[in-house]
Design a protein around this motif. Structure first.
Motif, PDB file in Angstrom:
ATOM      1  N   THR A   1       0.814  -1.215   0.000  1.00  0.00           N
ATOM      2  CA  THR A   1       0.000   0.000   0.000  1.00  0.00           C
ATOM      3  C   THR A   1       0.847   1.265   0.000  1.00  0.00           C
ATOM      4  O   THR A   1       0.353   2.333  -0.365  1.00  0.00           O
ATOM      5  N   GLY A   2       2.089   1.186   0.442  1.00  0.00           N
ATOM      6  CA  GLY A   2       2.945   2.368   0.544  1.00  0.00           C
ATOM      7  C   GLY A   2       2.736   3.144   1.835  1.00  0.00           C
ATOM      8  O   GLY A   2       3.479   4.081   2.136  1.00  0.00           O
ATOM      9  N   ASP A   3       1.745   2.758   2.629  1.00  0.00           N
ATOM     10  CA  ASP A   3       1.477   3.410   3.911  1.00  0.00           C
ATOM     11  C   ASP A   3       2.514   2.935   4.932  1.00  0.00           C
ATOM     12  O   ASP A   3       2.834   1.755   4.988  1.00  0.00           O
ATOM     13  N   GLN A   4       3.010   3.849   5.739  1.00  0.00           N
ATOM     14  CA  GLN A   4       4.017   3.516   6.750  1.00  0.00           C
ATOM     15  C   GLN A   4       3.390   3.188   8.109  1.00  0.00           C
ATOM     16  O   GLN A   4       4.051   3.257   9.144  1.00  0.00           O
ATOM     17  N   ILE A   5       2.130   2.793   8.119  1.00  0.00           N
ATOM     18  CA  ILE A   5       1.402   2.534   9.364  1.00  0.00           C
ATOM     19  C   ILE A   5       2.122   1.527  10.265  1.00  0.00           C
ATOM     20  O   ILE A   5       2.105   1.648  11.486  1.00  0.00           O
ATOM     21  N   ALA A   6       2.789   0.548   9.683  1.00  0.00           N
ATOM     22  CA  ALA A   6       3.443  -0.487  10.489  1.00  0.00           C
ATOM     23  C   ALA A   6       4.499   0.079  11.430  1.00  0.00           C
ATOM     24  O   ALA A   6       4.749  -0.486  12.496  1.00  0.00           O
ATOM     25  N   THR A   7       5.082   1.205  11.069  1.00  0.00           N
ATOM     26  CA  THR A   7       6.134   1.796  11.903  1.00  0.00           C
ATOM     27  C   THR A   7       5.579   2.424  13.179  1.00  0.00           C
ATOM     28  O   THR A   7       6.345   2.723  14.096  1.00  0.00           O
ATOM     29  N   ARG A   8       4.270   2.629  13.241  1.00  0.00           N
ATOM     30  CA  ARG A   8       3.662   3.300  14.395  1.00  0.00           C
ATOM     31  C   ARG A   8       3.196   2.348  15.493  1.00  0.00           C
ATOM     32  O   ARG A   8       2.750   2.801  16.550  1.00  0.00           O
TER      33      ARG A   8
END
Length: 196
Positions: A174-181
């Motif tokens: 998806t390109g979303d960096q949500i996993a880093t949060r």
């Protein structure tokens, strides 16, 4: 002991749900279309067993699930600490591949943990659900569900993988960096250990 932790997708500052009860976990995941089951654990299958031994040990359960789902491919993936000097680099590379949020267009992601542990993170309905899976857990993430997987900084697991598609694992990132949060595998493993 399996651990389900849910937070708002905005971040982990507030915990919506936290449970180790298999019945509660199943009830929380079912409305999301996520399959969660506990299969019997075979103590005679060592963590580093070869794929043929693993599949033979779980033949009854695999055949039952395959009769329900008609999978085209069933295989075994295994990653355990090793004395190989290249192991750390291989493990880090394998971990990195799955840490970014992705979906699958044509297949569910179905895994049964024969040994070890890993965490599936599912982003559904404005929440992130972290499912810390361990030996005996089967998890089925429906196609189209945004998710990522963390095996930790020192991966140790054996899992049976089920595929409807012959091509196996194909992720659409998806390109979303949500996993880093959100807390990583190692953090959740420590939380789970503290719960007893």
């Amino acid at each position: 002991m399996t651990l389900l932790t849910s937070w708002p997708e905005s971040g982990p500052e507030t915990t919506v749900r936290r449970t180790t009860d298999p019945t509660e976990i199943r009830a929380a995941l079912a409305p999301l279309g996520v399959r969660y089951e506990r299969w019997p654990v075979r103590d005679d299958v060592p963590p580093g067993a070869d794929p043929a031994t693993v599949l033979a040990a779980y033949r009854t359960e695999v055949e039952k699930l395959n009769a329900e789902e008609s999978f085209s491919t069933v295989d075994v993936v295994s990653l355990h600490p090793s004395d190989d000097p290249e192991w750390a680099a291989k493990a880090a590379g394998a971990r990195q591949k799955f840490l970014s949020e992705h979906t699958h267009d044509d297949d569910d992601e179905v895994r049964f943990f024969v040994a070890g542990a890993g965490v599936f993170y599912l982003r559904v309905g404005g929440e992130v659900h972290a499912v810390y899976c361990e030996r005996g857990d089967l998890l089925g993430v429906p196609r189209g569900t945004a998710h990522w997987f963390d095996m930790g900084t020192r991966p140790s697991f054996t899992a049976i993988r089920f595929f409807h598609e012959e091509d196996g694992w194909i992720g659409n990132f998806t390109g979303d960096q949500i996993a880093t949060r959100f807390p990583d595998f190692d953090t959740l493993a420590a939380d789970r250990a503290a719960l007893g």
